[in-house]
Design a protein around this motif. Structure first.
Motif, PDB file in Angstrom:
ATOM      1  N   GLY A   1      43.366  45.851  39.391  1.00 32.79           N
ATOM      2  CA  GLY A   1      42.365  46.850  39.797  1.00 32.79           C
ATOM      3  C   GLY A   1      42.947  48.261  39.795  1.00 32.79           C
ATOM      4  N   ILE A   2      44.154  48.405  40.322  1.00 33.78           N
ATOM      5  CA  ILE A   2      44.806  49.730  40.342  1.00 33.78           C
ATOM      6  C   ILE A   2      45.092  50.194  38.912  1.00 33.78           C
ATOM      7  CG2 ILE A   2      46.928  50.941  41.018  1.00 33.78           C
ATOM      8  CD1 ILE A   2      46.877  49.221  43.597  1.00 33.78           C
ATOM      9  N   THR A   3      45.501  49.255  38.081  1.00 30.24           N
ATOM     10  CA  THR A   3      45.757  49.595  36.665  1.00 30.24           C
ATOM     11  C   THR A   3      44.476  50.127  36.019  1.00 30.24           C
ATOM     12  OG1 THR A   3      47.453  47.873  36.555  1.00 30.24           O
ATOM     13  CG2 THR A   3      46.602  48.697  34.453  1.00 30.24           C
ATOM     14  N   ARG A   4      43.346  49.486  36.320  1.00 31.30           N
ATOM     15  CA  ARG A   4      42.066  49.949  35.740  1.00 31.30           C
ATOM     16  C   ARG A   4      41.737  51.356  36.237  1.00 31.30           C
ATOM     17  NH1 ARG A   4      40.492  44.539  36.394  1.00 31.30           N
ATOM     18  NH2 ARG A   4      39.605  44.950  38.450  1.00 31.30           N
TER      19      ARG A   4
ATOM     20  N   VAL B   1      50.275  50.254  27.799  1.00 33.77           N
ATOM     21  CA  VAL B   1      50.350  49.506  29.061  1.00 33.77           C
ATOM     22  C   VAL B   1      51.326  48.352  28.847  1.00 33.77           C
ATOM     23  CG1 VAL B   1      49.096  48.114  30.749  1.00 33.77           C
ATOM     24  CG2 VAL B   1      47.971  50.077  29.680  1.00 33.77           C
ATOM     25  N   LYS B   2      52.350  48.278  29.699  1.00 38.03           N
ATOM     26  CA  LYS B   2      53.326  47.190  29.588  1.00 38.03           C
ATOM     27  C   LYS B   2      53.171  46.293  30.809  1.00 38.03           C
ATOM     28  CE  LYS B   2      56.507  50.294  27.256  1.00 38.03           C
ATOM     29  NZ  LYS B   2      57.586  51.261  27.481  1.00 38.03           N
ATOM     30  N   ASP B   3      52.670  45.089  30.570  1.00 42.26           N
ATOM     31  CA  ASP B   3      52.471  44.144  31.671  1.00 42.26           C
ATOM     32  C   ASP B   3      53.686  43.233  31.735  1.00 42.26           C
ATOM     33  OD1 ASP B   3      51.712  42.191  33.447  1.00 42.26           O
ATOM     34  OD2 ASP B   3      49.633  42.177  32.776  1.00 42.26           O
ATOM     35  N   ARG B   4      54.569  43.502  32.690  1.00 40.91           N
ATOM     36  CA  ARG B   4      55.806  42.719  32.781  1.00 40.91           C
ATOM     37  C   ARG B   4      55.680  41.648  33.863  1.00 40.91           C
ATOM     38  NH1 ARG B   4      59.140  47.754  31.710  1.00 40.91           N
ATOM     39  NH2 ARG B   4      59.638  47.531  29.506  1.00 40.91           N
ATOM     40  N   ARG B   5      54.511  41.048  34.001  1.00 44.04           N
ATOM     41  CA  ARG B   5      54.357  39.991  34.995  1.00 44.04           C
ATOM     42  C   ARG B   5      54.484  38.614  34.347  1.00 44.04           C
ATOM     43  NH1 ARG B   5      48.883  42.110  37.605  1.00 44.04           N
ATOM     44  NH2 ARG B   5      48.437  42.155  35.363  1.00 44.04           N
ATOM     45  N   GLU B   6      53.819  38.407  33.223  1.00 42.54           N
ATOM     46  CA  GLU B   6      53.914  37.099  32.560  1.00 42.54           C
ATOM     47  C   GLU B   6      55.232  36.960  31.811  1.00 42.54           C
ATOM     48  OE1 GLU B   6      52.125  34.337  32.901  1.00 42.54           O
ATOM     49  OE2 GLU B   6      51.205  35.533  34.477  1.00 42.54           O
ATOM     50  N   ARG B   7      55.688  38.068  31.238  1.00 35.91           N
ATOM     51  CA  ARG B   7      56.995  38.043  30.547  1.00 35.91           C
ATOM     52  C   ARG B   7      57.891  39.085  31.201  1.00 35.91           C
ATOM     53  NH1 ARG B   7      53.793  37.108  26.120  1.00 35.91           N
ATOM     54  NH2 ARG B   7      53.638  39.324  25.627  1.00 35.91           N
TER      55      ARG B   7
ATOM     56  N   ARG C   1      59.399  42.464  37.423  1.00 33.22           N
ATOM     57  CA  ARG C   1      57.941  42.357  37.255  1.00 33.22           C
ATOM     58  C   ARG C   1      57.273  43.640  37.729  1.00 33.22           C
ATOM     59  NH1 ARG C   1      59.352  37.140  38.181  1.00 33.22           N
ATOM     60  NH2 ARG C   1      58.199  35.590  36.978  1.00 33.22           N
ATOM     61  N   ALA C   2      56.302  44.084  36.974  1.00 34.54           N
ATOM     62  CA  ALA C   2      55.519  45.273  37.338  1.00 34.54           C
ATOM     63  C   ALA C   2      54.516  45.491  36.208  1.00 34.54           C
ATOM     64  CB  ALA C   2      56.413  46.507  37.475  1.00 34.54           C
ATOM     65  N   VAL C   3      53.599  46.401  36.421  1.00 37.01           N
ATOM     66  CA  VAL C   3      52.778  46.907  35.316  1.00 37.01           C
ATOM     67  C   VAL C   3      53.171  48.370  35.126  1.00 37.01           C
ATOM     68  CG1 VAL C   3      50.452  47.419  34.478  1.00 37.01           C
ATOM     69  CG2 VAL C   3      50.866  45.328  35.801  1.00 37.01           C
ATOM     70  N   HIS C   4      53.474  48.740  33.903  1.00 36.44           N
ATOM     71  CA  HIS C   4      53.790  50.142  33.592  1.00 36.44           C
ATOM     72  C   HIS C   4      52.682  50.711  32.709  1.00 36.44           C
ATOM     73  CE1 HIS C   4      58.462  49.779  34.194  1.00 36.44           C
ATOM     74  NE2 HIS C   4      57.768  49.394  35.250  1.00 36.44           N
ATOM     75  N   VAL C   5      52.104  51.800  33.147  1.00 34.32           N
ATOM     76  CA  VAL C   5      51.100  52.488  32.329  1.00 34.32           C
ATOM     77  C   VAL C   5      51.732  53.805  31.880  1.00 34.32           C
ATOM     78  CG1 VAL C   5      48.778  53.469  32.260  1.00 34.32           C
ATOM     79  CG2 VAL C   5      49.233  51.466  33.692  1.00 34.32           C
ATOM     80  N   VAL C   6      51.833  53.985  30.580  1.00 34.21           N
ATOM     81  CA  VAL C   6      52.400  55.242  30.046  1.00 34.21           C
ATOM     82  C   VAL C   6      51.239  56.154  29.674  1.00 34.21           C
ATOM     83  CG1 VAL C   6      53.870  56.291  28.278  1.00 34.21           C
ATOM     84  CG2 VAL C   6      54.406  53.997  29.162  1.00 34.21           C
ATOM     85  N   VAL C   7      51.143  57.277  30.368  1.00 33.60           N
ATOM     86  CA  VAL C   7      50.037  58.205  30.104  1.00 33.60           C
ATOM     87  C   VAL C   7      50.591  59.439  29.376  1.00 33.60           C
ATOM     88  CG1 VAL C   7      48.818  57.402  32.171  1.00 33.60           C
ATOM     89  CG2 VAL C   7      50.201  59.485  32.300  1.00 33.60           C
ATOM     90  N   VAL C   8      49.688  60.139  28.712  1.00 35.22           N
ATOM     91  CA  VAL C   8      50.094  61.346  27.981  1.00 35.22           C
ATOM     92  C   VAL C   8      49.397  62.533  28.619  1.00 35.22           C
ATOM     93  CG1 VAL C   8      50.118  62.514  25.754  1.00 35.22           C
ATOM     94  CG2 VAL C   8      50.347  60.023  25.861  1.00 35.22           C
ATOM     95  N   HIS C   9      50.184  63.538  28.942  1.00 31.11           N
ATOM     96  CA  HIS C   9      49.626  64.752  29.548  1.00 31.11           C
ATOM     97  C   HIS C   9      50.321  65.942  28.899  1.00 31.11           C
ATOM     98  CE1 HIS C   9      47.739  67.290  32.496  1.00 31.11           C
ATOM     99  NE2 HIS C   9      48.884  67.691  32.997  1.00 31.11           N
TER     100      HIS C   9
END
Lengths: 261, 81
Positions: A103-106, A117-123, A129-137
């Motif tokens: 939900g936070i990722t969304r 988006v790098k989802d490091r939970r399953e692998r 483990r974490a979710v990494h969202v790379v944004v561009v600004h």
């Protein structure tokens, strides 16, 4: 401030990758690169700070990568300096489970132009483990790390051990002086390697407990604990399964108490 | 946001000085000081100099506990989370 061009930054990255001591002029250019990232990092973090999920604000914190970790990454990986995702990084740690993390990722994906988006939970990456969202600004990248409390506890423990036993343990390598006793509790003694192995067991437990929690309830551990007495009998039994895993997790964490460092 | 300059010794797992706090409008000053302190410790790869941005000190302690707690304390905090 003169912000170097992408090709200048990449040539800088090539020089940093192949040197043992950063030349003064390269250090100045790297500071310009980091200063530019610091500006966008502050803007992205300010924007994140006003976002909320289910009524709770995200409370991000930010950090700019050190010279040492930039150079280490250039030497470890084939990434170009201008393409490095995490020179600027911000972190969100929240009390909840995998569904909340989604939900936070969304929420974040809706708020920023997303590069990756790098989802490091399953692998997971060597237990991480974490979710990494790379944004561009403003044409620069900022990595947003989204971690549950458990994922963060694990990451902080591994980082802390890596500080004194060698940072490469984070990438699966053995600790420096692996047979050195890490601590003694009565007749029991654990070497550094055994402690690192225990932390990797902990990583697996974090993954299992969070998956089970998500599969069975789809909500975070705090809510399950609050609702347990109101759950139907079958779900109460299932919640005990989760509770047992939490017990294993807690025991593993307790076994690390007393480790020097 | 506030900004906190930390000088952390990885070898001992402890801070070498008390965190210096900077107000929201002082981000650039924090970064300039960071760069100066980095130069000071340039030859000591064990020392990590960092500026962390956070709305509060509590947020900082929550997301970057490694700078402030020992392995034992991290494990203890995790077991009670």
């Amino acid at each position: 401030m003169d912000v170097p061009t992408k090709s200048q930054i990449d040539r800088l990255g090539t020089r940093l990758r192949t040197t043992d001591r950063v030349h003064d002029s390269d250090l100045e250019m790297l500071q310009d690169v980091r200063r530019a990232h610091d500006e966008v990092l502050a803007e992205v973090t300010e924007s994140l700070a006003v976002l909320s999920f289910q009524g709770d604000r995200l409370h991000p914190t930010s950090r700019l990568k050190t010279i040492g970790t930039i150079v280490d990454k250039l030497k470890r990986e084939s990434v170009r300096l201008s393409q490095m995702d995490d020179i600027a990084g911000t972190r969100v740690v929240f009390d909840g489970g995998l569904a909340d993390q989604d939900g936070i990722t969304r929420v974040i994906r809706r708020a920023f132009p997303v590069h990756d988006v790098k989802d490091r939970r399953e692998r997971p990456s060597h237990g991480y483990r974490a979710v990494h969202v790379v944004v561009v600004h403003r044409d620069l990248r900022v990595e947003i790390q989204i971690r549950t409390v458990l994922q963060d506890v694990w990451a902080q423990l591994m980082e802390k051990l890596a500080d004194s036993w060698g940072r490469r343990i984070r990438y699966g390598e053995p600790p420096l002086a692996p047979e050195t006793p890490a601590f003694r509790a009565g007749a029991r003694e654990l070497t550094r390697q055994e402690v690192v192995n225990t932390v990797l067991v902990l990583a697996d437990l974090v993954g299992r407990v969070e998956r089970l929690q998500a599969d069975q309830f789809g909500v975070g551990p705090r809510l399950v604990a609050e609702l347990r007495s109101h759950l139907p009998q079958e779900l109460q039994e299932r919640s005990r399964e989760v509770e047992a895993l939490y017990g294993d997790l807690e025991n593993t964490l307790r076994s690390l108490m007393g480790v020097d460092g | 946001m506030q900004y906190f300059l930390l000088v952390y010794d990885r070898a001992t797992g402890s801070l070498l000085r008390d965190p210096a706090a900077f107000a929201a409008g002082e981000r650039e000053a924090a970064l300039t000081l960071r760069f100066a302190v980095e130069k000071e410790y340039r030859d000591n790869t064990d020392v990590e100099v960092v500026v962390l941005g956070a709305e509060s000190r509590d947020d900082l302690l929550r997301t970057h506990a490694r700078y402030f707690k020992s392995v034992s304390e991290l494990a203890e905090a995790g077991s009670s989370s």
